[in-house]
Design a protein around this motif. Structure first.
Motif, PDB file in Angstrom:
ATOM      1  N   THR A  72      -6.340   5.305  -9.543  1.00  0.00           N
ATOM      2  CA  THR A  72      -7.601   5.377 -10.283  1.00  0.00           C
ATOM      3  C   THR A  72      -8.160   4.023 -10.673  1.00  0.00           C
ATOM      4  O   THR A  72      -9.208   3.955 -11.318  1.00  0.00           O
ATOM      5  N   ASP A  73      -7.478   2.939 -10.323  1.00  0.00           N
ATOM      6  CA  ASP A  73      -8.023   1.612 -10.599  1.00  0.00           C
ATOM      7  C   ASP A  73      -9.112   1.298  -9.567  1.00  0.00           C
ATOM      8  O   ASP A  73      -8.965   1.653  -8.399  1.00  0.00           O
ATOM      9  N   PRO A  74     -10.169   0.612  -9.942  1.00  0.00           N
ATOM     10  CA  PRO A  74     -11.269   0.314  -9.007  1.00  0.00           C
ATOM     11  C   PRO A  74     -10.929  -0.860  -8.091  1.00  0.00           C
ATOM     12  O   PRO A  74     -11.682  -1.830  -7.980  1.00  0.00           O
ATOM     13  N   ALA A  75      -9.781  -0.782  -7.434  1.00  0.00           N
ATOM     14  CA  ALA A  75      -9.346  -1.872  -6.558  1.00  0.00           C
ATOM     15  C   ALA A  75      -8.636  -1.278  -5.347  1.00  0.00           C
ATOM     16  O   ALA A  75      -7.655  -0.546  -5.494  1.00  0.00           O
ATOM     17  N   PRO A  76      -9.145  -1.563  -4.150  1.00  0.00           N
ATOM     18  CA  PRO A  76     -10.377  -2.311  -3.907  1.00  0.00           C
ATOM     19  C   PRO A  76     -11.581  -1.380  -3.952  1.00  0.00           C
ATOM     20  O   PRO A  76     -11.430  -0.161  -3.971  1.00  0.00           O
ATOM     21  N   THR A  77     -12.756  -1.969  -3.949  1.00  0.00           N
ATOM     22  CA  THR A  77     -13.958  -1.163  -3.751  1.00  0.00           C
ATOM     23  C   THR A  77     -14.041  -0.786  -2.276  1.00  0.00           C
ATOM     24  O   THR A  77     -13.352  -1.357  -1.425  1.00  0.00           O
ATOM     25  N   LEU A  78     -14.908   0.176  -1.973  1.00  0.00           N
ATOM     26  CA  LEU A  78     -15.081   0.566  -0.573  1.00  0.00           C
ATOM     27  C   LEU A  78     -15.537  -0.630   0.252  1.00  0.00           C
ATOM     28  O   LEU A  78     -15.050  -0.847   1.371  1.00  0.00           O
ATOM     29  N   GLU A  79     -16.459  -1.421  -0.281  1.00  0.00           N
ATOM     30  CA  GLU A  79     -16.962  -2.577   0.449  1.00  0.00           C
ATOM     31  C   GLU A  79     -15.854  -3.592   0.708  1.00  0.00           C
ATOM     32  O   GLU A  79     -15.754  -4.168   1.805  1.00  0.00           O
ATOM     33  N   GLN A  80     -14.981  -3.822  -0.306  1.00  0.00           N
ATOM     34  CA  GLN A  80     -13.878  -4.761  -0.113  1.00  0.00           C
ATOM     35  C   GLN A  80     -12.903  -4.241   0.932  1.00  0.00           C
ATOM     36  O   GLN A  80     -12.429  -5.007   1.782  1.00  0.00           O
ATOM     37  N   PHE A  81     -12.631  -2.961   0.883  1.00  0.00           N
ATOM     38  CA  PHE A  81     -11.705  -2.386   1.856  1.00  0.00           C
ATOM     39  C   PHE A  81     -12.276  -2.492   3.264  1.00  0.00           C
ATOM     40  O   PHE A  81     -11.558  -2.841   4.215  1.00  0.00           O
ATOM     41  N   GLN A  82     -13.557  -2.198   3.391  1.00  0.00           N
ATOM     42  CA  GLN A  82     -14.190  -2.312   4.706  1.00  0.00           C
ATOM     43  C   GLN A  82     -14.142  -3.750   5.217  1.00  0.00           C
ATOM     44  O   GLN A  82     -13.949  -3.995   6.418  1.00  0.00           O
ATOM     45  N   GLN A  83     -14.293  -4.704   4.304  1.00  0.00           N
ATOM     46  CA  GLN A  83     -14.218  -6.106   4.707  1.00  0.00           C
ATOM     47  C   GLN A  83     -12.803  -6.462   5.173  1.00  0.00           C
ATOM     48  O   GLN A  83     -12.631  -7.147   6.189  1.00  0.00           O
ATOM     49  N   TYR A  84     -11.786  -6.005   4.444  1.00  0.00           N
ATOM     50  CA  TYR A  84     -10.405  -6.249   4.864  1.00  0.00           C
ATOM     51  C   TYR A  84     -10.166  -5.668   6.258  1.00  0.00           C
ATOM     52  O   TYR A  84      -9.519  -6.297   7.105  1.00  0.00           O
ATOM     53  N   VAL A  85     -10.700  -4.475   6.507  1.00  0.00           N
ATOM     54  CA  VAL A  85     -10.510  -3.825   7.805  1.00  0.00           C
ATOM     55  C   VAL A  85     -11.217  -4.621   8.906  1.00  0.00           C
ATOM     56  O   VAL A  85     -10.660  -4.858   9.983  1.00  0.00           O
ATOM     57  N   SER A  86     -12.446  -5.035   8.622  1.00  0.00           N
ATOM     58  CA  SER A  86     -13.198  -5.789   9.638  1.00  0.00           C
ATOM     59  C   SER A  86     -12.550  -7.125   9.946  1.00  0.00           C
ATOM     60  O   SER A  86     -12.678  -7.649  11.061  1.00  0.00           O
ATOM     61  N   GLN A  87     -11.839  -7.688   8.977  1.00  0.00           N
ATOM     62  CA  GLN A  87     -11.145  -8.960   9.184  1.00  0.00           C
ATOM     63  C   GLN A  87      -9.777  -8.770   9.834  1.00  0.00           C
ATOM     64  O   GLN A  87      -9.082  -9.755  10.099  1.00  0.00           O
ATOM     65  N   GLY A  88      -9.387  -7.520  10.063  1.00  0.00           N
ATOM     66  CA  GLY A  88      -8.102  -7.241  10.695  1.00  0.00           C
ATOM     67  C   GLY A  88      -6.914  -7.513   9.798  1.00  0.00           C
ATOM     68  O   GLY A  88      -5.821  -7.850  10.292  1.00  0.00           O
ATOM     69  N   ARG A  89      -7.080  -7.349   8.501  1.00  0.00           N
ATOM     70  CA  ARG A  89      -5.998  -7.673   7.567  1.00  0.00           C
ATOM     71  C   ARG A  89      -5.119  -6.463   7.241  1.00  0.00           C
ATOM     72  O   ARG A  89      -4.034  -6.619   6.697  1.00  0.00           O
ATOM     73  N   ILE A  90      -5.596  -5.249   7.493  1.00  0.00           N
ATOM     74  CA  ILE A  90      -4.821  -4.033   7.235  1.00  0.00           C
ATOM     75  C   ILE A  90      -4.660  -3.293   8.553  1.00  0.00           C
ATOM     76  O   ILE A  90      -5.652  -3.010   9.237  1.00  0.00           O
ATOM     77  N   HIS A  91      -3.452  -2.941   8.911  1.00  0.00           N
ATOM     78  CA  HIS A  91      -3.218  -2.292  10.198  1.00  0.00           C
ATOM     79  C   HIS A  91      -3.436  -0.779  10.127  1.00  0.00           C
ATOM     80  O   HIS A  91      -4.162  -0.217  10.940  1.00  0.00           O
ATOM     81  N   TYR A  92      -2.801  -0.119   9.153  1.00  0.00           N
ATOM     82  CA  TYR A  92      -2.871   1.335   9.073  1.00  0.00           C
ATOM     83  C   TYR A  92      -3.225   1.798   7.660  1.00  0.00           C
ATOM     84  O   TYR A  92      -2.991   1.078   6.677  1.00  0.00           O
ATOM     85  N   LEU A  93      -3.764   2.997   7.576  1.00  0.00           N
ATOM     86  CA  LEU A  93      -3.813   3.718   6.312  1.00  0.00           C
ATOM     87  C   LEU A  93      -2.951   4.964   6.488  1.00  0.00           C
ATOM     88  O   LEU A  93      -3.101   5.686   7.475  1.00  0.00           O
ATOM     89  N   ILE A  94      -2.049   5.177   5.531  1.00  0.00           N
ATOM     90  CA  ILE A  94      -1.131   6.303   5.604  1.00  0.00           C
ATOM     91  C   ILE A  94      -1.653   7.408   4.697  1.00  0.00           C
ATOM     92  O   ILE A  94      -1.840   7.202   3.487  1.00  0.00           O
ATOM     93  N   GLY A  95      -1.920   8.575   5.234  1.00  0.00           N
ATOM     94  CA  GLY A  95      -2.420   9.696   4.456  1.00  0.00           C
ATOM     95  C   GLY A  95      -1.297  10.413   3.743  1.00  0.00           C
ATOM     96  O   GLY A  95      -0.118  10.215   4.005  1.00  0.00           O
ATOM     97  N   GLY A  96      -1.684  11.291   2.815  1.00  0.00           N
ATOM     98  CA  GLY A  96      -0.702  12.109   2.117  1.00  0.00           C
ATOM     99  C   GLY A  96      -0.290  11.574   0.782  1.00  0.00           C
ATOM    100  O   GLY A  96       0.598  12.114   0.143  1.00  0.00           O
ATOM    101  N   GLY A  97      -0.894  10.487   0.300  1.00  0.00           N
ATOM    102  CA  GLY A  97      -0.561   9.965  -1.015  1.00  0.00           C
ATOM    103  C   GLY A  97      -1.018  10.903  -2.099  1.00  0.00           C
ATOM    104  O   GLY A  97      -1.913  11.712  -1.916  1.00  0.00           O
ATOM    105  N   ASN A  98      -0.414  10.787  -3.254  1.00  0.00           N
ATOM    106  CA  ASN A  98      -0.717  11.725  -4.329  1.00  0.00           C
ATOM    107  C   ASN A  98      -1.264  11.031  -5.561  1.00  0.00           C
ATOM    108  O   ASN A  98      -1.071  11.477  -6.669  1.00  0.00           O
TER     109      ASN A  98
END
Length: 678
Positions: A604-630
């Motif tokens: 529930t913390d506002p980190a990262p924002t959607l825009e920041q996450f999209q930037q990390y993805v576009s820069q190739g800094r995050i490889h995967y997102l793992i679903g199923g978190g609670n």
């Protein structure tokens, strides 16, 4: 000036040089020092026995310690991952200890849990030394034994939550206060404040609950003029602010771009975390981003410490401690201002009442294991009070109070034992009958000397039987998740969502794992949202092997998932991202690589924002997102919904695959329809 106390003469004979460590004080009986060594050895055996069976225990803190072995920056700030995206929601003092141990001995359950066990042994030893300063060796040994055998102490000194270090620091502070009171020493008083300050860097405002008792005892009992006492307390206050505030100041003054996000806050502020989520929000229940307050964490009020969820953790000797506190204050009512016995009762009684009342009435997040902070006070008051009444046993009044306290303790112990009706059902009636029998014999004193010693030993055994049984059961049981509980499961416990049995006592009783809530369930009236993949909780498998764990327990990724994440890991800042710190923690511990915890602990913390996450993805800094978190991802008490926005965007932009029971999105390969938006 020397003052004679009920416990022992304040001015003791000088000890023999070179022999004090092994033989103790000159005036001590021969059994005193061997008794202490036996107590410490037994405590070490209890706290270290099969310690590694719990694995990484609370993976939230274990992952932060692992990150600290990879990065000094992550170590200093208490980051959840070595790339320092977000911190844990506490100051990092306990993580520092674990991470330094893991740097020396490697990242494994023993290197992370042994420091807590050793802290427990040290706490018992320091409590003995503190009580022994003003009372008899018997009082000190009883206090140490009561602490060691308190179920919640046996739990938390075998676990890696911050509470173990916090309790050690506060007991060290109490010892320093005792030394300061003896001669009006400024240095000892400053040391006491410094210990509390580092306790603040362990668990923030909870450490300050002992400050009123520390200050009152020194103000009342120190053998120096009033103005000097006041001036010394001011200096101690400065020491407290400096020792508690230096790390806070560094974090607050460091530009946000140069440090990790402050987990648990909504504004990336350590001050907000201190006074909000971990501060006054705990009192009022107004904790933005929390997973529920008020009734979500159990019924508040005078009886909270005795209820089904908490009673078996701490309350075995709580009635006795309160009775003996009253008896001790009454016995010393006519003593001079500097009387040390009365000062001891005020010190530990103030600790017990301030902390106990706060825990009883706080409306925000409360867990039963917090009550380990009460254990030293309960133990000290029990030892001091029992020794005081035993010394006065020639008085009928003293024998009546002592006998009544034992009878009440045995009756209360039988009540607590009956809350686990299928667990050794013979134990409750045995404790009750034996306790009432010994209590009756106490009224017949004085007896012959050998009989008197036997009665005293029998009374102590009966008083500790229930607590010791729960403590041994706790040590023999593995514990995991964020909300461990001591002893066997009890009837009528209350946990979030009103689940009978509360958080339970045996095994890994955390949500999303064995004995916990299923995914998509309720926690404190809040619905647990699903993750990418569309189902409640995301990927199939839930908290089991291959799944992502739950809000309060860590994940156990499959070997297939670990192998996938390790491929090309060095080319990414984070090998993966997952909603919630516990979802990320298990993956990080299994792979040894940084995993981004979207939204921090609760999601529930506002980190990262959607825009920041999209930037990390576009820069190739995050490889995967793992679903199923609670993580709650914004569903809990007004926290940010950034996590929900991110997971929705990922589900729309990337293709989901299943690897070892977990839903995986490769963030380097968007679908053809959405590739232009990356």
């Amino acid at each position: 000036m020397t003052t004679t106390t009920i416990g022992r003469p304040a001015a003791a004979l000088p000890a023999r040089r070179g022999s004090r460590l092994l033989r103790g004080r000159e005036e001590d009986p021969r059994w005193a020092r061997p008794g202490l060594f036996l107590l410490l050895a037994a405590t070490a055996a209890l706290y270290l026995w099969a310690l590694g069976a719990s694995g990484y225990a609370n993976t939230f803190y274990s992952a932060a310690a692992q990150a600290g072995t990879r990065s000094w920056k992550a170590l200093f700030f208490g980051s959840s991952d070595a790339s320092s995206f977000i911190t844990i929601d506490k100051p990092p003092a306990s993580v520092w200890v674990m991470a330094l141990s893991a740097r020396i001995f490697g990242v494994n359950p023993w290197s992370l849990l042994v420091p807590q066990a050793l802290a427990g042994v040290a706490t018992v030893g320091v409590l003995y030394a503190t009580v022994r300063r003003w009372f008899s060796p018997a009082a000190a040994l009883i206090a140490g034994a009561v602490l060691a055998l308190t179920p919640v102490a046996a739990l938390m000194f075998r676990f890696n939550n911050p509470d173990a270090l916090l309790v050690l620091l506060l007991v060290l502070g109490a010892y320093a206060v005792v030394r300061a009171v003896e001669h009006g020493g400024t240095g000892w008083l400053v040391l006491a404040a410094t210990c509390v300050g580092f306790g603040f860097l362990t668990k923030q405002l909870q450490a300050l609950l002992v400050v009123p008792a520390f200050a009152l005892v020194y103000l009342v009992a120190a053998p120096v003029p009033l103005l000097r006492r006041l001036g010394q307390l001011v200096l101690a206050g400065v020491a407290l602010v400096v020792s508690a505030g230096w790390w806070v100041a560094i974090v607050e003054l460091t530009p946000a771009a140069d440090r990790p996000y402050v987990g648990g806050s909504q504004t990336n502020s350590i001050l907000e975390l201190t006074f909000g989520y971990n501060g006054f929000g705990r009192l009022t229940g107004n904790e933005t981003g929390s997973v529920g307050g008020g009734m979500g964490w159990g019924q508040t009020g005078w009886t909270r410490m005795f209820g089904a969820e908490v009673g078996g953790q701490i309350a075995w000797l709580l009635p006795a401690a309160l009775l003996l506190l009253g008896a001790g204050l009454w016995a010393t009512r006519r003593a001079p201002r500097t009387d040390r016995a009365r000062a001891g009762f005020v010190l530990w009684g103030g600790w017990l009442l301030a902390t106990g009342l706060m825990f009883s009435f706080m409306q925000g997040i409360f867990h039963a294991y917090y009550t380990v902070a009460l254990a030293p006070a309960v133990a000290a008051l029990t030892g001091m009070g029992a020794a005081t009444l035993w010394r006065l046993r020639g008085s009928l009044v003293a024998r009546v109070v002592l006998s009544g306290t034992l009878a009440a303790t045995s009756l209360w112990s039988s009540v607590l034992l009956r809350r686990s009706p299928d667990w050794h059902p013979w134990l409750a009636p045995l404790v009750l009958v034996a306790g009432l029998g010994v209590a009756a014999v106490l009224l017949a004193l004085p007896l012959r000397r050998r009989a008197v010693a036997a009665v005293a030993a029998a009374g102590l055994v009966v008083a500790l039987t229930g607590s010791a049984a729960y403590a041994l059961d706790t040590a023999a049981t593995t514990h995991g998740g964020a909300i461990p509980s001591a002893g066997p499961a009890v009837a009528g416990g209350f946990g979030p969502g009103g689940r009978p049995g509360g958080f339970g006592g045996r095994g890994a009783r955390a949500f999303g794992g064995p004995g916990g809530l299923p995914f998509g369930g309720q926690l404190g009236g809040q619905a647990i949202p699903g993750g990418p993949g569309g189902s409640a909780g995301g990927a199939p498998g839930g908290g089991g092997r291959g799944g992502l764990g739950g809000l309060l327990n860590g994940s156990t990724p499959s070997t297939e998932l670990v192998s996938l994440l390790r491929q090309g890991a060095s080319g990414y800042t984070w090998v993966a991202a997952a909603v919630g710190s516990n979802s990320a923690a298990g993956i990080q511990l299994a792979t040894g690589e940084p995993v981004m915890a979207i939204g921090g602990f609760n999601g529930t913390d506002p980190a990262p924002t959607l825009e920041q996450f999209q930037q990390y993805v576009s820069q190739g800094r995050i490889h995967y997102l793992i679903g199923g978190g609670n993580g709650f991802g914004g569903a809990a008490r007004g926290g940010s919904d950034n996590a929900q926005q991110i997971t929705a965007w990922v589900a729309q932009t990337f293709t989901a695959t299943t690897v070892g029971g977990a839903t995986v999105y490769d963030l380097t390969t968007p679908t053809a329809a959405s590739s232009g938006s990356i």
